[in-house]
Scaffold this motif. Structure first.
Motif, PDB file in Angstrom:
ATOM      1  N   LEU A 131       0.834  -1.196   0.000  1.00 23.00           N
ATOM      2  CA  LEU A 131       0.000   0.000   0.000  1.00 23.00           C
ATOM      3  C   LEU A 131       0.871   1.249   0.000  1.00 23.00           C
ATOM      4  O   LEU A 131       1.812   1.343   0.792  1.00 23.00           O
ATOM      5  N   PRO A 132       0.586   2.213  -0.878  1.00 22.64           N
ATOM      6  CA  PRO A 132       1.387   3.449  -0.869  1.00 22.64           C
ATOM      7  C   PRO A 132       1.301   4.179   0.471  1.00 22.64           C
ATOM      8  O   PRO A 132       0.285   4.140   1.159  1.00 22.64           O
ATOM      9  N   VAL A 133       2.391   4.820   0.808  1.00 24.72           N
ATOM     10  CA  VAL A 133       2.421   5.745   1.937  1.00 24.72           C
ATOM     11  C   VAL A 133       3.181   6.985   1.468  1.00 24.72           C
ATOM     12  O   VAL A 133       3.931   6.938   0.498  1.00 24.72           O
ATOM     13  N   PHE A 134       2.958   8.082   2.141  1.00 26.08           N
ATOM     14  CA  PHE A 134       3.708   9.298   1.853  1.00 26.08           C
ATOM     15  C   PHE A 134       3.934  10.054   3.147  1.00 26.08           C
ATOM     16  O   PHE A 134       3.318   9.748   4.178  1.00 26.08           O
ATOM     17  N   VAL A 135       4.826  11.014   3.100  1.00 28.93           N
ATOM     18  CA  VAL A 135       5.167  11.790   4.287  1.00 28.93           C
ATOM     19  C   VAL A 135       4.342  13.075   4.324  1.00 28.93           C
ATOM     20  O   VAL A 135       4.232  13.779   3.322  1.00 28.93           O
ATOM     21  N   ASP A 136       3.778  13.344   5.478  1.00 29.07           N
ATOM     22  CA  ASP A 136       3.177  14.647   5.739  1.00 29.07           C
ATOM     23  C   ASP A 136       3.815  15.190   7.007  1.00 29.07           C
ATOM     24  O   ASP A 136       4.246  14.428   7.881  1.00 29.07           O
ATOM     25  N   VAL A 137       3.880  16.504   7.113  1.00 27.30           N
ATOM     26  CA  VAL A 137       4.529  17.152   8.252  1.00 27.30           C
ATOM     27  C   VAL A 137       3.472  17.911   9.051  1.00 27.30           C
ATOM     28  O   VAL A 137       2.682  18.679   8.491  1.00 27.30           O
ATOM     29  N   VAL A 138       3.457  17.679  10.351  1.00 29.24           N
ATOM     30  CA  VAL A 138       2.488  18.320  11.235  1.00 29.24           C
ATOM     31  C   VAL A 138       2.686  19.829  11.219  1.00 29.24           C
ATOM     32  O   VAL A 138       3.810  20.332  11.332  1.00 29.24           O
ATOM     33  N   ARG A 139       1.582  20.552  11.081  1.00 28.27           N
ATOM     34  CA  ARG A 139       1.634  22.017  11.044  1.00 28.27           C
ATOM     35  C   ARG A 139       1.552  22.587  12.460  1.00 28.27           C
ATOM     36  O   ARG A 139       1.056  21.933  13.378  1.00 28.27           O
ATOM     37  N   PRO A 140       2.016  23.818  12.654  1.00 30.96           N
ATOM     38  CA  PRO A 140       1.916  24.440  13.983  1.00 30.96           C
ATOM     39  C   PRO A 140       0.474  24.471  14.475  1.00 30.96           C
ATOM     40  O   PRO A 140      -0.453  24.841  13.733  1.00 30.96           O
TER      41      PRO A 140
END
Length: 458
Positions: free
Chosen positions: A40-49
């Motif tokens: 299954l694809p995964v990708f990176v997301d970055v938590v916002r302030p």
């Protein structure tokens, strides 16, 4: 055991590291997400302030629990700048996104992203939905080092890495200048390695009880015929008695004058192994002059003799030096390109750190960093409530916090680091990758190994 090293402060990169680091015990972790035969694809997301985990999950149409499980988080707490793997093929375009940026954070090529989204042009619109394609898994080997000399590190640690290991180098049989071997307690580790479907390698090291790699020890068995013969016979006897599948020679800090002799020793050893695998660990470099610690490793000669060559591509900043990236991407790439010009690419295993360092500030010649697992390092930022920053040139995360009246600086790889390095291994056509060490918890690395590699099993 904390390793103390005898070297000058100027030797930041000359491999005066804590290669045997204090262990932190961590959560076991699912090896990787899959759906049938397709990962299954995964990708990176970055938590916002100011954002919480529920808001991150809602943005991508997944549950908070799925993100917690995939990233090995201890709970729902997050902090700004935390890089999270998202288990979804649906990506919503964010401000500042480009096809290149999205491809980089999902471990696929721009061409693959275009093929999955044929109606998408060069200009992306915020809120636009893209499909992330399944990853292009490549066949590769993975070696993990298990330092059973380190208190708390046991064969049970192998299980956390799931089916993502080809070899486990059980570290270490200490050799002395006379070629005598001192065995670790390795019975459980050998059994656990075979139980995990991997091949155990007998790791031989010129390491002293203090943790220092001794050039005098290396000189002894390289130059003295009786010591050389005693060592080879000891290795062969141990292979037969313990059931090891091969040997890992981790001989470091060799004098430049002994580099040809070391290759001769390896050639004789290989000739007597009877088809069993010979892996040789080497220190990183991009020329033959800059780093004194690695001058004794003849890349070309070792590459000709060995079956595999493990590049210890980390410790660019170490426990006794100033804060900074442990495995900066630009230097890692430079080392791999140099190695690939001298060693057959099908023999190179590119090493990565599964740990981070915490340095007390201000930095002084007397300060020493504390070793943390990769998971503990990022979870520390969450507990302290401080934002995580990311060095784009280094592809490594870092942050500062204050405790007990002292400021501290932490550097660690994260999901973005591992995606970039695994993609580099793929693009260079190397044999595979590896890590120091299996006692550390690095769940994002475990996930990405299973996602980006079709791990070869022997």
């Amino acid at each position: 055991m904390q390793v103390l090293v005898a070297c000058s402060r100027g030797q930041r990169f000359d491999r005066c590291p804590s290669r045997i680091a204090p262990l932190s015990r961590h959560l076991a972790f699912l090896p990787y997400i899959h759906w049938g035969r397709e990962v299954l694809p995964v990708f990176v997301d970055v938590v916002r302030p100011g954002e919480n985990l529920a808001e991150v999950a809602r943005r991508h149409g997944v549950t908070p629990e799925a993100i917690i499980d995939l990233n090995g988080l201890p709970g729902p707490g997050v902090t700004a700048g935390l890089a999270l793997l998202i288990p979804s093929s649906r990506y919503v375009v964010q401000p500042g996104d480009s096809l290149f940026r999205i491809a980089e954070r999902s471990g696929v090529t721009v061409a693959a992203l275009r093929r999955a989204n044929p109606r998408v042009g060069e200009r992306l619109t915020v809120g636009q939905v893209l499909r992330i394609p399944p990853p292009p898994r490549y066949r590769g080997e993975v070696i993990g080092y298990l330092p059973v000399l380190e208190p708390g590190v046991t064969g049970a640690d192998i299980a956390r890495w799931g089916p993502n290991l080809t070899y486990v180098a059980i570290f270490a049989y200490r050799v002395d200048a006379g070629g005598n071997l001192t065995a670790p307690d390795d019975t459980e580790a050998i059994r656990a390695t075979y139980a995990a479907g991997a091949q155990p390698l007998m790791s031989v090291a010129n390491v002293e009880p203090t943790g220092r790699f001794s050039p005098a020890i290396a000189r002894g068995f390289i130059t003295q015929p009786q010591a050389r013969e005693r060592l080879i016979q000891g290795i062969l006897r141990t292979l037969d008695q313990k059931g090891y599948a091969g040997v890992d020679m981790d001989i470091e800090n060799i004098d430049r004058s002994e580099r040809a002799g070391y290759v001769d020793f390896l050639r004789e050893l290989k000739g007597r192994l009877g088809g069993r695998l010979l892996n040789v660990a080497v220190a990183p470099k991009w020329d033959e002059e800059t780093f004194a610690y690695s001058r004794g490793h003849d890349y070309a000669g070792i590459g000709e003799v060995a079956d595999r060559v493990y590049l210890m591509n980390y410790e660019f900043h170490w426990v006794g030096g100033p804060p900074g990236a442990i495995g900066p991407f630009n230097l890692v790439r430079r080392v791999l390109l140099y190695a690939a010009s001298l060693i057959p690419r099908g023999k190179i295993l590119a090493g990565m750190p599964a740990y981070g360092y915490e340095w007390p500030l201000p930095d002084t010649p007397e300060t020493r960093a504390r070793t943390l697992s990769q998971a503990d390092a990022v979870n520390l930022a969450v507990r302290q409530g401080v934002p995580i920053r990311f060095s784009e040139p280094d592809r490594e995360a870092w942050f500062r916090y204050r405790a007990d009246g002292q400021e501290r600086e932490v550097w660690t790889p994260d999901a973005r680091s591992y995606i970039a390095k695994l993609a580099l291994v793929r693009d260079l056509g190397l044999a595979g990758t590896g890590m120091w060490h299996l006692g550390f918890s690095a769940p994002q690395l475990v996930t990405l190994l299973g996602r980006m590699l079709q791990v070869v099993r022997r």
